[in-house]
Design a protein around this motif. Structure first.
Motif, PDB file in Angstrom:
ATOM      1  N   ARG A   1      -2.193 -29.605 -40.285  1.00 25.49           N
ATOM      2  CA  ARG A   1      -2.864 -31.092 -39.551  1.00 25.49           C
ATOM      3  C   ARG A   1      -1.842 -32.158 -39.088  1.00 25.49           C
ATOM      4  N   ALA A   2      -0.886 -31.969 -39.960  1.00 26.73           N
ATOM      5  CA  ALA A   2       0.130 -33.125 -39.815  1.00 26.73           C
ATOM      6  C   ALA A   2       0.973 -32.858 -38.419  1.00 26.73           C
ATOM      7  N   LEU A   3       1.043 -31.444 -38.386  1.00 28.98           N
ATOM      8  CA  LEU A   3       1.921 -30.993 -37.069  1.00 28.98           C
ATOM      9  C   LEU A   3       1.146 -31.218 -35.719  1.00 28.98           C
ATOM     10  N   LEU A   4      -0.194 -30.919 -35.953  1.00 30.11           N
ATOM     11  CA  LEU A   4      -1.058 -30.985 -34.771  1.00 30.11           C
ATOM     12  C   LEU A   4      -1.096 -32.309 -34.456  1.00 30.11           C
ATOM     13  N   GLU A   5      -1.184 -33.409 -35.400  1.00 33.90           N
ATOM     14  CA  GLU A   5      -1.411 -34.768 -35.001  1.00 33.90           C
ATOM     15  C   GLU A   5      -0.061 -35.014 -33.940  1.00 33.90           C
ATOM     16  N   ARG A   6       1.156 -34.478 -34.282  1.00 30.48           N
ATOM     17  CA  ARG A   6       2.169 -34.751 -33.424  1.00 30.48           C
ATOM     18  C   ARG A   6       1.973 -34.153 -31.942  1.00 30.48           C
ATOM     19  N   GLY A   7       1.089 -33.236 -31.857  1.00 27.59           N
ATOM     20  CA  GLY A   7       0.961 -32.579 -30.561  1.00 27.59           C
ATOM     21  C   GLY A   7       1.704 -31.203 -30.582  1.00 27.59           C
ATOM     22  N   ASP A   8       1.955 -30.422 -31.706  1.00 31.07           N
ATOM     23  CA  ASP A   8       2.977 -29.328 -31.885  1.00 31.07           C
ATOM     24  C   ASP A   8       1.911 -28.384 -31.441  1.00 31.07           C
ATOM     25  N   ARG A   9       2.672 -27.292 -30.781  1.00 24.82           N
ATOM     26  CA  ARG A   9       2.089 -25.818 -30.605  1.00 24.82           C
ATOM     27  C   ARG A   9       2.602 -24.848 -31.745  1.00 24.82           C
ATOM     28  N   LEU A  10       1.493 -24.364 -32.226  1.00 22.18           N
ATOM     29  CA  LEU A  10       1.873 -23.405 -33.414  1.00 22.18           C
ATOM     30  C   LEU A  10       1.483 -22.249 -33.540  1.00 22.18           C
ATOM     31  N   LEU A  11       2.311 -21.383 -34.173  1.00 23.09           N
ATOM     32  CA  LEU A  11       1.562 -19.906 -34.457  1.00 23.09           C
ATOM     33  C   LEU A  11       1.754 -19.867 -36.042  1.00 23.09           C
ATOM     34  N   LEU A  12       0.306 -19.638 -36.547  1.00 25.31           N
ATOM     35  CA  LEU A  12       0.316 -19.549 -37.920  1.00 25.31           C
ATOM     36  C   LEU A  12       0.068 -18.375 -38.427  1.00 25.31           C
ATOM     37  N   THR A  13       0.712 -17.787 -39.293  1.00 27.24           N
ATOM     38  CA  THR A  13       0.686 -16.377 -39.776  1.00 27.24           C
ATOM     39  C   THR A  13       0.452 -16.533 -41.412  1.00 27.24           C
ATOM     40  N   GLY A  14      -0.194 -15.249 -41.921  1.00 31.66           N
ATOM     41  CA  GLY A  14      -0.772 -14.990 -43.006  1.00 31.66           C
ATOM     42  C   GLY A  14      -1.051 -13.495 -43.169  1.00 31.66           C
ATOM     43  N   ARG A  15      -0.928 -12.767 -44.464  1.00 34.26           N
ATOM     44  CA  ARG A  15      -1.584 -11.482 -44.385  1.00 34.26           C
ATOM     45  C   ARG A  15      -2.856 -11.214 -44.558  1.00 34.26           C
ATOM     46  N   ASN A  16      -3.781 -12.420 -44.766  1.00 36.30           N
ATOM     47  CA  ASN A  16      -5.246 -12.113 -45.175  1.00 36.30           C
ATOM     48  C   ASN A  16      -5.942 -12.561 -44.023  1.00 36.30           C
ATOM     49  N   GLU A  17      -6.670 -11.585 -43.218  1.00 36.15           N
ATOM     50  CA  GLU A  17      -7.296 -11.840 -42.253  1.00 36.15           C
ATOM     51  C   GLU A  17      -8.385 -12.966 -42.145  1.00 36.15           C
ATOM     52  N   ALA A  18      -9.053 -12.882 -43.484  1.00 34.94           N
ATOM     53  CA  ALA A  18     -10.285 -13.691 -43.735  1.00 34.94           C
ATOM     54  C   ALA A  18      -9.932 -15.139 -43.874  1.00 34.94           C
ATOM     55  N   ARG A  19      -8.961 -15.265 -44.612  1.00 33.09           N
ATOM     56  CA  ARG A  19      -8.124 -16.741 -44.764  1.00 33.09           C
ATOM     57  C   ARG A  19      -7.656 -17.372 -43.563  1.00 33.09           C
ATOM     58  N   LEU A  20      -6.863 -16.250 -42.867  1.00 32.38           N
ATOM     59  CA  LEU A  20      -6.577 -17.044 -41.572  1.00 32.38           C
ATOM     60  C   LEU A  20      -7.524 -17.073 -40.538  1.00 32.38           C
ATOM     61  N   ALA A  21      -8.469 -16.471 -40.673  1.00 27.84           N
ATOM     62  CA  ALA A  21      -9.823 -17.038 -39.780  1.00 27.84           C
ATOM     63  C   ALA A  21     -10.303 -18.201 -40.299  1.00 27.84           C
ATOM     64  N   GLU A  22     -10.396 -18.474 -41.577  1.00 31.06           N
ATOM     65  CA  GLU A  22     -10.809 -19.920 -41.940  1.00 31.06           C
ATOM     66  C   GLU A  22      -9.814 -20.920 -41.519  1.00 31.06           C
ATOM     67  N   LEU A  23      -8.675 -20.769 -41.492  1.00 31.80           N
ATOM     68  CA  LEU A  23      -7.706 -21.617 -41.164  1.00 31.80           C
ATOM     69  C   LEU A  23      -7.976 -21.856 -39.711  1.00 31.80           C
ATOM     70  N   ALA A  24      -8.068 -20.865 -38.830  1.00 32.04           N
ATOM     71  CA  ALA A  24      -8.208 -20.983 -37.333  1.00 32.04           C
ATOM     72  C   ALA A  24      -9.342 -21.940 -37.256  1.00 32.04           C
ATOM     73  N   GLU A  25     -10.647 -21.882 -37.818  1.00 37.22           N
ATOM     74  CA  GLU A  25     -11.731 -22.582 -37.760  1.00 37.22           C
ATOM     75  C   GLU A  25     -11.539 -23.909 -38.072  1.00 37.22           C
ATOM     76  N   SER A  26     -10.869 -24.231 -39.213  1.00 39.28           N
ATOM     77  CA  SER A  26     -10.653 -25.546 -39.557  1.00 39.28           C
ATOM     78  C   SER A  26      -9.659 -26.301 -38.727  1.00 39.28           C
ATOM     79  N   THR A  27      -8.744 -25.678 -38.348  1.00 38.99           N
ATOM     80  CA  THR A  27      -7.804 -26.271 -37.222  1.00 38.99           C
ATOM     81  C   THR A  27      -8.481 -26.587 -36.138  1.00 38.99           C
ATOM     82  N   ALA A  28      -9.357 -25.515 -35.541  1.00 37.40           N
ATOM     83  CA  ALA A  28     -10.099 -25.990 -34.208  1.00 37.40           C
ATOM     84  C   ALA A  28     -11.013 -27.055 -34.505  1.00 37.40           C
TER      85      ALA A  28
END
Ligand code: NAP
Length: 254
Positions: free
Chosen positions: A22-49
């Motif tokens: 969130r702190a990086l998105l506030e600056r306007g950053d473009r980010l690629l977020l990685t993790g091994r856990n598909e479900a948790r990554l999907a949750e993160l994608a939803e919350s960042t959107a």
């Protein structure tokens, strides 16, 4: 606020991921977020959107502790953004136990998660980093002030920090900055559930850590190479090793 960056965030599915992103998105950053856990990554994608913000975040399922996974993630980020300005390496793990009850495989696991993962991710991103690139890692005061029964964790983070400081000298002449944040206990929803007895006044707000992440990835930290910033709040480690409080400490004065 400093100029927006394009960065790879490894281990973004962990506790510090949401606040840092969130702190990086506030600056306007473009980010690629990685993790091994598909479900948790999907949750993160939803919350960042849902967060919106001027920046944008994409997700990629990848084990960046493996060279092939890290290289794939770094190449994907660089091609998506037309270059890469930084790495925020959130991958890490924690476990405790007395020496004689801790199998050597636990030591190997922590060394892999806390130290070697950083080596692998850094080797993968360096070829893509632009001049002024930023590398950020996460340590603990326990690396300098180790407590009993925490030897595997403390040693793995000490290895990370010593390696980072050496590597920072190697890459600084390319204009690349490697630094770390040293943390005690960060206040996250998961931490609160697991440790309800801990006084919240002694923990560190994840938002404050996230601000340090934004600082170390922005041009405001341009003069820093191989630094370790303590974001430790009011948490205090106590240890017999430290010799306990001085005589009379805490007694009312007469
Ligand atoms: N939270 C704190 O209080 C605190 C205190 C001191 C230091 N730190 C350090 O700060 C950093 C971020 O903290 P955090 O609380 O967000 O960490 P975390 O939730 O424990 O873990 C971050 C991510 O690391 C990945 N990971 C863990 N073990 C792995 C392994 N063996 N191989 C590959 N990936 C692995 C996990 O991603 P997957 O989804 O892929 O499993 C996890 O989401 C870590 O380096 C941590 O050690 C945190």
């Amino acid at each position: 606020m400093s100029a927006p960056r394009s960065m790879l965030v490894t281990g973004a599915t962990g506790r510090l991921g949401p606040a840092s992103v969130r702190a990086l998105l506030e600056r306007g950053d473009r980010l690629l977020l990685t993790g091994r856990n598909e479900a948790r990554l999907a949750e993160l994608a939803e919350s960042t959107a849902a967060f919106g913000g001027p920046g944008e975040a994409a997700v990629l399922v990848a084990d960046t502790t493996r060279p092939d996974g890290a290289q794939h993630a770094a190449a994907e980020a660089a091609s998506r953004f037309g270059g890469l300005d930084g790495l925020v390496h959130l991958v890490g793990s924690f476990s405790v136990g007395p020496l004689m009850l801790t199998d050597v495989s636990s030591y190997e696991d922590l060394l892999r998660a806390n130290f070697l993962s950083a080596v692998v991710a850094t080797q993968a991103v360096l070829p893509h980093l632009t001049e002024g690139g930023k590398l950020v890692y996460f340590g603990t005061p326990l690396a300098d002030e180790p407590l009993a029964a925490m030897s595997s964790y403390a040693a793995s983070k000490a290895a990370l920090i010593t390696w980072m400081r050496s590597m920072a000298h190697e890459v600084k002449n390319r204009g690349i900055h490697a630094n770390a944040i040293s943390l005690t206990l960060v206040e996250t929803p998961e931490m609160r559930k697991e440790m309800p007895h801990v006084d919240p006044a002694l923990t560190v707000d994840a938002e404050l850590v996230a601000r340090a992440v934004r600082f170390l990835t922005g041009e405001d930290s341009d003069g820093m190479y191989g630094s370790v910033i303590p974001v430790v709040g009011k948490f205090g480690f106590s240890s017999a090793l430290a010799g306990g409080p001085p005589p009379g400490a805490g007694r009312p004065s007469r």
